[in-house]
Design a protein around this motif. Structure first.
Motif, short mmCIF file in Angstrom:
data_model
loop_
_atom_site.label_atom_id
_atom_site.label_comp_id
_atom_site.label_asym_id
_atom_site.label_seq_id
_atom_site.Cartn_x
_atom_site.Cartn_y
_atom_site.Cartn_z
N HIS A 178 0.84 -1.18 0.00
CA HIS A 178 0.00 0.00 0.00
C HIS A 178 0.89 1.24 0.00
O HIS A 178 2.12 1.15 0.17
CB HIS A 178 -0.94 0.00 1.22
CG HIS A 178 -0.25 -0.10 2.53
ND1 HIS A 178 0.36 0.97 3.16
CD2 HIS A 178 -0.03 -1.17 3.35
CE1 HIS A 178 0.90 0.58 4.29
NE2 HIS A 178 0.70 -0.71 4.45
N HIS A 179 0.29 2.39 -0.18
CA HIS A 179 1.05 3.64 -0.23
C HIS A 179 1.77 3.91 1.10
O HIS A 179 1.29 3.55 2.17
CB HIS A 179 0.12 4.82 -0.51
CG HIS A 179 -0.52 4.77 -1.87
ND1 HIS A 179 0.19 4.56 -3.02
CD2 HIS A 179 -1.82 4.92 -2.26
CE1 HIS A 179 -0.63 4.58 -4.06
NE2 HIS A 179 -1.86 4.80 -3.61
N GLN A 180 2.90 4.55 0.99
CA GLN A 180 3.64 5.10 2.13
C GLN A 180 4.09 4.04 3.14
O GLN A 180 4.07 4.25 4.35
CB GLN A 180 2.82 6.20 2.82
CG GLN A 180 2.62 7.42 1.91
CD GLN A 180 1.61 8.39 2.45
OE1 GLN A 180 0.43 8.09 2.55
NE2 GLN A 180 2.08 9.58 2.82
N MET A 181 4.53 2.91 2.61
CA MET A 181 5.15 1.91 3.47
C MET A 181 6.60 2.31 3.73
O MET A 181 7.19 3.09 2.99
CB MET A 181 5.12 0.53 2.78
CG MET A 181 3.71 -0.01 2.52
SD MET A 181 3.73 -1.57 1.59
CE MET A 181 4.24 -2.72 2.87
N THR A 182 7.18 1.77 4.80
CA THR A 182 8.60 1.98 5.07
C THR A 182 9.39 0.86 4.39
O THR A 182 8.83 -0.16 3.96
CB THR A 182 8.88 1.96 6.57
OG1 THR A 182 8.56 0.65 7.08
CG2 THR A 182 8.07 3.02 7.30
N TRP A 183 10.71 1.04 4.32
CA TRP A 183 11.54 -0.02 3.74
C TRP A 183 11.42 -1.31 4.56
O TRP A 183 11.39 -2.41 4.00
CB TRP A 183 13.00 0.42 3.68
CG TRP A 183 13.33 1.18 2.43
CD1 TRP A 183 13.60 2.51 2.31
CD2 TRP A 183 13.39 0.63 1.11
NE1 TRP A 183 13.82 2.83 0.99
CE2 TRP A 183 13.72 1.69 0.24
CE3 TRP A 183 13.20 -0.64 0.58
CZ2 TRP A 183 13.85 1.52 -1.14
CZ3 TRP A 183 13.34 -0.82 -0.80
CH2 TRP A 183 13.66 0.24 -1.64
N GLU A 184 11.35 -1.19 5.86
CA GLU A 184 11.21 -2.37 6.72
C GLU A 184 9.96 -3.16 6.35
O GLU A 184 10.00 -4.40 6.25
CB GLU A 184 11.16 -1.93 8.18
CG GLU A 184 11.09 -3.11 9.16
CD GLU A 184 10.99 -2.66 10.61
OE1 GLU A 184 10.96 -3.54 11.49
OE2 GLU A 184 10.93 -1.43 10.86
N GLN A 185 8.84 -2.46 6.11
CA GLN A 185 7.59 -3.13 5.76
C GLN A 185 7.67 -3.79 4.39
O GLN A 185 7.19 -4.91 4.19
CB GLN A 185 6.44 -2.11 5.78
CG GLN A 185 6.08 -1.61 7.18
CD GLN A 185 5.09 -0.47 7.14
OE1 GLN A 185 5.20 0.46 6.32
NE2 GLN A 185 4.10 -0.51 8.01
N VAL A 186 8.27 -3.09 3.43
CA VAL A 186 8.38 -3.64 2.07
C VAL A 186 9.28 -4.87 2.06
O VAL A 186 8.97 -5.89 1.42
CB VAL A 186 8.91 -2.56 1.09
CG1 VAL A 186 9.26 -3.18 -0.26
CG2 VAL A 186 7.87 -1.46 0.91
N LEU A 187 10.39 -4.80 2.77
CA LEU A 187 11.32 -5.94 2.81
C LEU A 187 10.69 -7.15 3.52
O LEU A 187 10.92 -8.30 3.13
CB LEU A 187 12.62 -5.53 3.50
CG LEU A 187 13.46 -4.51 2.73
CD1 LEU A 187 14.60 -3.99 3.59
CD2 LEU A 187 14.01 -5.13 1.44
N GLN A 188 9.89 -6.88 4.54
CA GLN A 188 9.19 -7.96 5.23
C GLN A 188 8.17 -8.62 4.31
O GLN A 188 8.01 -9.84 4.28
CB GLN A 188 8.51 -7.43 6.50
CG GLN A 188 7.81 -8.50 7.34
CD GLN A 188 8.74 -9.61 7.79
OE1 GLN A 188 9.85 -9.36 8.24
NE2 GLN A 188 8.30 -10.85 7.64
#
Length: 450
Positions: A178-188
């Motif tokens: 979704h929009h405005q995720m952090t890198w930590e969220q995307v990598l997870q």
């Protein structure tokens, strides 16, 4: 070869536009009230070829009384992303005397603060020129860099998006990004996809080759961690925040989920088109659309795609680190042809012209985004939701980031083999990068003295 391809692309686009003009199929703005006599406009550009083929020819066909004399910014010692030194500033005022200046954001800010640019708010008001349909964040950025005043308009901007294969997320029952995720969220999320697919799907592709170097550089930019010291211009990899970034990126790399270059990879620049990549950072939308139309000719390779914003920093989630205005068109305050210059700028930034140019340009995405037909309207939010980066990297910072990426990818085994030696490896990278940047500054000084 690359230049030939680029020239062909531009020539083809120009051929289409000119053909439409000649056939009467291309909507154009009403003719401005140009001066009856011949007018020669001196224009500061970064490419004579691009200007003439995309703007000059079209405008001259409509207004044959207007001639152009082009001043190449590279030839007078300017660099697109750098403020002007005093020598070039003086030459610009006394020798070259442009009427129209096509500037980068740092140059626009500098010349506006120096009083060299003409304010255009009154011109906009007098002509009732519509700027309401220009992306508000672009107008806000132009005003901000102009100290509260508007000194130019920008027809295009560039940004990056996180594009994803919606079919893969549906197949494995995973909530899509979704929009405005952090890198930590995307990598997870990338790791989750790889696990759910039993390693048959790569969760995330950031670049077409090795991922670790680019991942660390991108995370640094998103999190606004300075790579070079402002005072000395030298690398600061030995600072704690860079050590933390390296640790987080290496953990994600070892955990799994990042794209791994294949020996028998497809010829697509965008790896998501291979069908087994769930998410990809896309910086060149023109290339993606071209590649996808070719790939989707094969019915078996088609999939539903969607896109969201690139990762953001949690403390400032409205800024896109890679979003920037590509060229700002301004009028010189010293110009003797201010009205003619304004008519030219107004013509190519108009609502009617935007309606006729619904394609994506090499220069980027039209700032009047409502008329873009190449991208489904529901996907436009990924391009327009965030604001431009107010602190764009300098040429030196871009060079340092590129070389750091190269060094990291050369030392992947060393960086990932033993966590206890990570700090020592980073210090070695610091020394190598310092040596390279010292060499860079020496060469820049030599070039500036020529």
């Amino acid at each position: 070869m690359k230049n030939r391809l680029f020239n062909c692309k531009i020539s083809f686009c120009t051929f289409i536009v000119l053909s439409l003009l000649l056939s009467g199929c291309l909507m154009i703005p009403d003719k401005p009230q140009q001066e009856a006599e011949k007018v020669k406009l001196r224009v500061l550009v970064d490419s004579e070829y691009y200007f003439w083929n995309n703007y000059g020819k079209i405008y001259s066909m409509q207004y044959p009384n207007v001639e152009f004399e082009l001043i190449n910014l590279f030839e007078i010692g300017m660099h697109p992303m750098e403020p002007l030194n005093n020598k070039v500033l003086e030459q610009l005022k006394q020798t070259y005397k442009p009427d129209i200046l096509m500037l980068s954001t740092p140059q626009y800010k500098q010349l506006a603060s120096n009083g060299m640019l003409e304010p255009i708010e009154s011109l906009i008001k007098t002509d009732n020129f519509d700027i309401e349909n220009i992306l508000p964040s672009i107008i806000d950025e132009l005003r901000s860099k102009g100290g509260g005043q508007l000194y130019g308009l920008a027809p295009y901007f560039k940004t990056e998006v996180l594009l994803y294969n919606a079919d893969l997320f549906k197949k494995y029952g995973i909530e899509p990004p979704h929009h405005q995720m952090t890198w930590e969220q995307v990598l997870q999320l990338a790791h989750q996809m790889e696990r759910a697919s039993n390693d048959s799907v790569d969760g995330l592709a950031i670049t077409y080759s090795e991922q670790l170097g680019n991942l660390i550089v991108q995370m640094g930019r998103t999190n606004q961690v300075a790579l070079l010291d402002k005072a000395t211009g030298q690398p600061r990899l030995n600072m704690p925040e860079w050590n933390q970034l390296f640790e987080e990126a290496i953990q994600a790399y070892l955990r799994g989920g990042l794209y791994s270059p294949k020996e028998e990879s497809s010829y697509y620049f965008n790896k998501i088109l291979e069908g087994n990549v769930a998410m990809e950072r896309v910086s060149d939308f023109v290339s993606f659309l071209s590649d996808s139309s070719r790939a989707f000719e094969d019915q078996n390779k088609r999939f539903s795609w969607s896109m969201v914003t690139m990762p953001v920093h949690s403390s400032n989630p409205v800024i896109a680190s890679e979003m920037q205005i590509t060229s700002i068109w301004s009028i010189s305050r010293a110009s003797a042809h201010k009205q003619a210059a304004w008519e030219f700028i107004k013509y190519f930034n108009s609502d009617v012209m935007a309606k006729s140019q619904t394609y994506l340009s090499y220069y980027g995405i039209p700032t009047r985004t409502a008329y873009i037909k190449a991208i489904p309207s529901k996907e436009l939010e990924a391009l327009t939701k965030l604001k431009p980066n107010p602190n764009l990297p300098t040429t030196a910072e871009n060079y340092a980031a590129w070389y750091l990426e190269v060094l990291i990818n050369e030392k992947i085994e060393q960086l990932t083999a033993n966590p206890s030696t990570l700090h020592e490896t980073i210090l070695h990278l610091q020394d190598q990068l310092t040596e390279k940047m010292t060499e860079y500054y020496v060469n820049e000084k030599k070039n500036s003295n020529r």
